[in-house]
Design an enzyme around this catalytic site. Structure first.
Site, PDB file in Angstrom:
ATOM      1  N   CYS A  68      -0.952  33.311  23.820  1.00  0.00           N
ATOM      2  CA  CYS A  68      -2.331  32.949  24.145  1.00  0.00           C
ATOM      3  C   CYS A  68      -2.657  31.518  23.725  1.00  0.00           C
ATOM      4  CB  CYS A  68      -3.288  33.885  23.423  1.00  0.00           C
ATOM      5  SG  CYS A  68      -2.970  35.615  23.753  1.00  0.00           S
ATOM      6  N   ARG A 121       3.278  27.584  27.053  1.00  0.00           N
ATOM      7  CA  ARG A 121       3.436  28.719  26.132  1.00  0.00           C
ATOM      8  C   ARG A 121       3.582  30.040  26.884  1.00  0.00           C
ATOM      9  NH1 ARG A 121       0.869  27.438  21.085  1.00  0.00           N
ATOM     10  NH2 ARG A 121       0.176  29.579  20.891  1.00  0.00           N
ATOM     11  N   TRP A 126      -1.926  36.284  26.892  1.00  0.00           N
ATOM     12  CA  TRP A 126      -0.653  36.982  27.061  1.00  0.00           C
ATOM     13  C   TRP A 126      -0.925  38.405  26.595  1.00  0.00           C
ATOM     14  CZ3 TRP A 126       4.225  34.781  28.393  1.00  0.00           C
ATOM     15  CH2 TRP A 126       5.272  35.723  28.382  1.00  0.00           C
ATOM     16  N   ASN A 144      -6.635  35.287  19.840  1.00  0.00           N
ATOM     17  CA  ASN A 144      -5.163  35.335  19.840  1.00  0.00           C
ATOM     18  C   ASN A 144      -4.754  36.267  18.716  1.00  0.00           C
ATOM     19  OD1 ASN A 144      -5.359  33.301  21.663  1.00  0.00           O
ATOM     20  ND2 ASN A 144      -4.408  31.729  20.383  1.00  0.00           N
ATOM     21  N   GLY A 145      -3.766  37.120  18.947  1.00  0.00           N
ATOM     22  CA  GLY A 145      -3.282  37.977  17.867  1.00  0.00           C
ATOM     23  C   GLY A 145      -3.534  39.440  18.158  1.00  0.00           C
ATOM     24  N   GLU A 173      24.564  36.296   9.679  1.00  0.00           N
ATOM     25  CA  GLU A 173      23.701  35.310  10.338  1.00  0.00           C
ATOM     26  C   GLU A 173      23.263  34.221   9.343  1.00  0.00           C
ATOM     27  OE1 GLU A 173      23.048  34.438  13.181  1.00  0.00           O
ATOM     28  OE2 GLU A 173      21.137  33.405  13.137  1.00  0.00           O
ATOM     29  N   LYS A 186      24.105  30.312   9.940  1.00  0.00           N
ATOM     30  CA  LYS A 186      23.038  29.306   9.974  1.00  0.00           C
ATOM     31  C   LYS A 186      23.367  28.177   9.008  1.00  0.00           C
ATOM     32  CE  LYS A 186      21.469  30.005  12.727  1.00  0.00           C
ATOM     33  NZ  LYS A 186      21.278  30.794  13.940  1.00  0.00           N
ATOM     34  N   GLU A 217      26.412  25.970  10.218  1.00  0.00           N
ATOM     35  CA  GLU A 217      26.208  25.073  11.369  1.00  0.00           C
ATOM     36  C   GLU A 217      25.207  23.960  11.079  1.00  0.00           C
ATOM     37  OE1 GLU A 217      24.873  27.118  14.917  1.00  0.00           O
ATOM     38  OE2 GLU A 217      23.602  28.449  13.775  1.00  0.00           O
ATOM     39  N   HIS A 257      36.983  43.849  -2.391  1.00  0.00           N
ATOM     40  CA  HIS A 257      38.292  43.967  -1.736  1.00  0.00           C
ATOM     41  C   HIS A 257      38.891  42.600  -1.413  1.00  0.00           C
ATOM     42  CE1 HIS A 257      37.839  48.274  -1.524  1.00  0.00           C
ATOM     43  NE2 HIS A 257      36.619  48.101  -1.034  1.00  0.00           N
ATOM     44  N   LYS A 259      23.656  23.515  22.744  1.00  0.00           N
ATOM     45  CA  LYS A 259      22.694  24.617  22.836  1.00  0.00           C
ATOM     46  C   LYS A 259      23.179  25.686  23.802  1.00  0.00           C
ATOM     47  CE  LYS A 259      18.947  26.693  21.817  1.00  0.00           C
ATOM     48  NZ  LYS A 259      19.037  27.402  20.528  1.00  0.00           N
TER      49      LYS A 259
HETATM   50  C1  F6R Z   1      23.947  29.788  16.457  1.00  0.00           C
HETATM   51  C2  F6R Z   1      23.895  29.756  17.895  1.00  0.00           C
HETATM   52  C3  F6R Z   1      25.079  30.177  18.659  1.00  0.00           C
HETATM   53  C4  F6R Z   1      24.647  30.988  19.887  1.00  0.00           C
HETATM   54  C5  F6R Z   1      25.856  31.304  20.770  1.00  0.00           C
HETATM   55  C6  F6R Z   1      25.458  32.166  21.949  1.00  0.00           C
HETATM   56  O1  F6R Z   1      22.760  29.364  15.885  1.00  0.00           O
HETATM   57  O2  F6R Z   1      22.907  29.368  18.451  1.00  0.00           O
HETATM   58  O3  F6R Z   1      25.960  30.912  17.879  1.00  0.00           O
HETATM   59  O4  F6R Z   1      24.031  32.165  19.449  1.00  0.00           O
HETATM   60  O5  F6R Z   1      26.405  30.108  21.264  1.00  0.00           O
HETATM   61  O6  F6R Z   1      24.454  31.552  22.701  1.00  0.00           O
HETATM   62  P1  F6R Z   1      23.570  32.375  23.704  1.00  0.00           P
HETATM   63  O7  F6R Z   1      22.756  33.326  22.939  1.00  0.00           O
HETATM   64  O8  F6R Z   1      22.767  31.349  24.444  1.00  0.00           O
HETATM   65  O9  F6R Z   1      24.521  33.091  24.626  1.00  0.00           O
END
Ligand code: F6R
Length: 613
Positions: free
Chosen positions: A2, A27, A75, A101-102, A485, A489, A492, A508, A608
């Site tokens: 929203c 958005r 939304w 919103n919310g 995860e 994070k 990377e 282990h 990305k």
């Molecule tokens: C980590 C990251 C990557 C993606 C992977 C798959 O932060 O962004 O590990 O998760 O490359 O990407 P998607 O989800 O776009 O298929």
């Protein structure tokens, strides 16, 4: 997602509101509306769909000129996306127009009370409860500010609201924030309100960001703000000198940080319109032919296919689907799937999980499942991406564009989409969806907002540990993929070597790595027996002089003499807890990356969208 725009002043208000709403179009929304007060009359115009339709409607039937008003893009959360449910929503006595919103979590209880007192409802929205409530308080006080103050004291949930009324002679808007962002803008003899600075930059660059709990009264002379304790307060005024990229970053230093902060909203947008809290039902129409109960009845096994962060969400998705729908699930890396010659036929539903929908490895795995006769679905954030085109049906994560290379809001919304899918499968198998499975979804955005309040603590502890060369992350059950995860994070973003492990596996092998140099991030949440076991693992680390950073949803005193650092997170529900738990790990990775001078939005060697196998 929203959008809110409000204006008091002498400019032509409707074009200004439409222009501001246009800046918030990115958005995503499903209906739009404006309200203008002329004299003591409120006039609204609303349309389902894109702003263009509202514009066309206003061209055909213009509102009277002059006056002041509010604009909103909606939304859907409570009630279908339709003109009837669009905002602004006017109370049943026709004297308060309100945008919101919310989510108002206690709207049902409030609605019943208002119905008993004779108030009527013309929409399915939780917003109408608020407009009626404000109006009911106007029976006790002639001040709109006081009526809104009394109203918000009764609301539970996460909201940003803005209201105007037919009363009084002065131009006046009253707004309140508890969660979603709101800011004020100032001009000569005019005051603006918006949910995002982008809506105002054509008119003013002098703004004040409201804090959680703030109540504000806007007039042509400026704005008065009261804090959550009701004290009048001067919030700092900022001059926004953002270049176009900074405008896109919404004032955050990096896209990654902005996207971490957008998660409450993104999670709300992902369940909005899909959950009927009253009838306890899930609607996933976008699954197309796969939404048909007969088609789902023929599914005996599910294959989840993904890479990287999305693969971590698949691990949690397996848990959700097996627990809630009792369908066996296999999880595969996209890059590995076809090499094991998987056993697939029409009783297998393969689901590609991909933020971008363009990851070559995931696409080839989806292709391999389809070639073998499997049914095919996708979970993706990008409408029209390749994964969504080859699949028979899609569950979109409505996270909005994710620009930072490291996935954050796409991950948490994938988890939520998998949860919704699991409930949908459960429903298709005739099993009930009890309130304890559904209601926590409504509390999730607020739990994320509360978790983000740990940011300063995490910045502080980053100073102590950012020079470490190795990190270990431990979790059990649903928190084991969260440990993976957290480690991904960190590596990377900061180029630090980090590993995630199921906490029980530490003894282990990885226990050999522990020394007084290596921070161990331990996630101590979830069921008591799981948390107790992780606590025992922490003892094992401390016995070897390791450093422990604990993330916990329990009383911190239980870890006080054990962990070196304790980050508390709100407890939500066993299934949704991992969505909350990952947020401090995202912030930790971000802060460490920044402190080490890394390019957190575009880490070296990463892209990305990975479109090569
Ligand atoms: C980590 C990251 C990557 C993606 C992977 C798959 O932060 O962004 O590990 O998760 O490359 O990407 P998607 O989800 O776009 O298929």
């Amino acid at each position: 997602m929203c959008g809110i725009v409000g204006y008091v002043g002498q400019r032509e208000v409707v074009p200004l509101l439409l222009d501001g709403l246009g800046k918030l179009e990115y958005r995503g929304y499903d209906s739009a509306g404006v309200v203008v007060r002329h004299g003591h009359e409120l006039t609204t115009a609303k349309a389902e769909g894109k702003l263009e339709r509202l514009r066309a409607k206003l061209e055909r039937a213009p509102l009277p000129t002059g006056g002041y008003g509010l604009g909103h893009t909606r939304w859907a959360t409570h009630g279908a996306p339709s003109e009837r449910n669009a905002h602004p929503v006017v109370d049943s006595k026709g004297r308060v127009a309100l945008i919101h919103n919310g989510i108002i979590e206690n709207f049902l209880a409030l609605k019943h009370r208002l119905l008993d007192a004779g108030w009527t409802f013309a929409t399915d929205t939780d917003t109408e409860v608020v407009s009626n409530l404000v109006s009911s308080h106007l029976d006790e006080t002639s001040s709109l500010t006081e009526a809104v103050r009394r109203t918000i004291a009764e609301l539970e949930g996460m909201y940003a609201i803005a209201a105007l009324s037919t009363q009084g002679e002065e131009q006046e808007i009253v707004a309140a924030r508890h969660g979603p962002p709101l800011l004020l803008g100032y001009g000569e003899g005019e005051t603006f309100l918006a949910s995002d600075a982008a809506a105002l930059l054509a008119y003013t660059r002098d703004v004040t960001f409201l804090e959680n709990g703030d109540l504000a009264r806007l007039t042509t002379a400026g704005a008065t703000v009261w804090d959550a304790q009701g004290e009048e307060i001067e919030r700092p005024q900022h001059r926004i000198n953002w270049d176009p990229v900074q405008i896109e970053k919404g004032g955050y230093k990096h896209f990654m940080l902005k996207e971490i902060h957008e998660q409450a909203q993104a999670l709300q947008d992902t369940f909005s319109g899909r959950v009927d809290f009253e009838r306890r039902a899930i609607n996933l129409d976008s699954l197309g032919p796969l939404a048909d109960p007969d088609a789902l009845a023929g599914i005996e096994r599910i294959h989840l296919l993904a890479c990287g962060t999305s693969w971590h969400s698949a691990l949690i998705g397996k848990f959700f689907i097996e627990q809630l729908a009792r369908i066996p699930v296999e999880v595969d890396y996209g890059s590995e799937y076809r090499y094991r010659d998987p056993i697939v036929d029409s009783r297998v539903l393969a689901i590609g999980i991909s933020q971008s929908g363009e990851t070559a490895d995931t696409l080839s795995a989806m292709g391999a499942a389809r070639e073998r006769g499997g049914r095919l679905a996708a979970i993706s954030n990008v409408v029209g991406s390749q994964a969504t085109r080859i699949a028979e049906g899609v569950v979109y994560t409505n996270a909005g564009p994710e620009i930072g290379v490291a996935s954050t809001k796409a991950f948490t919304t994938q988890l939520e989409a998998l949860y919704l899918l699991s409930l949908f499968l459960r429903q298709s198998r005739g099993k009930p969806i009890d309130a304890d499975l559904l209601d926590p979804l409504a509390h999730l955005p607020q739990a994320i907002v509360e978790t983000l309040e740990r940011e300063d603590q995490i910045t502080e502890l980053t100073r102590k540990y950012f020079r470490s060369e190795n990190f270990l992350y431990l979790g059990r059950g649903l928190d084991y993929p969260i440990a993976l995860e957290g480690a991904l994070k960190l590596k990377e973003i900061s180029y630090i070597h980090a590993e995630g492990y199921p906490a029980g596996e530490m003894k282990h092998g990885p226990i050999a790595l522990i020394d007084e140099e290596m921070p161990v991030v331990a996630i101590v949440t979830g069921a008591q027996e799981v948390a107790d076991k992780v606590t025992s693992n922490i003892h094992e680390v401390k016995a070897r002089d390791g450093i422990v950073i604990a993330v916990t949803d329990r009383d911190p005193s239980s870890l006080e003499n054990l962990a070196d650092e304790i980050i508390t997170v709100p407890r939500i529900s066993p299934f949704l807890q991992p969505i909350v738990d990952v947020v401090p790990l995202q912030l930790l990775a971000y802060q460490v990356g920044v402190k080490r001078g890394c390019d957190v939005d575009q880490p070296r060697n990463l892209a990305k969208s990975v479109t090569v196998e």
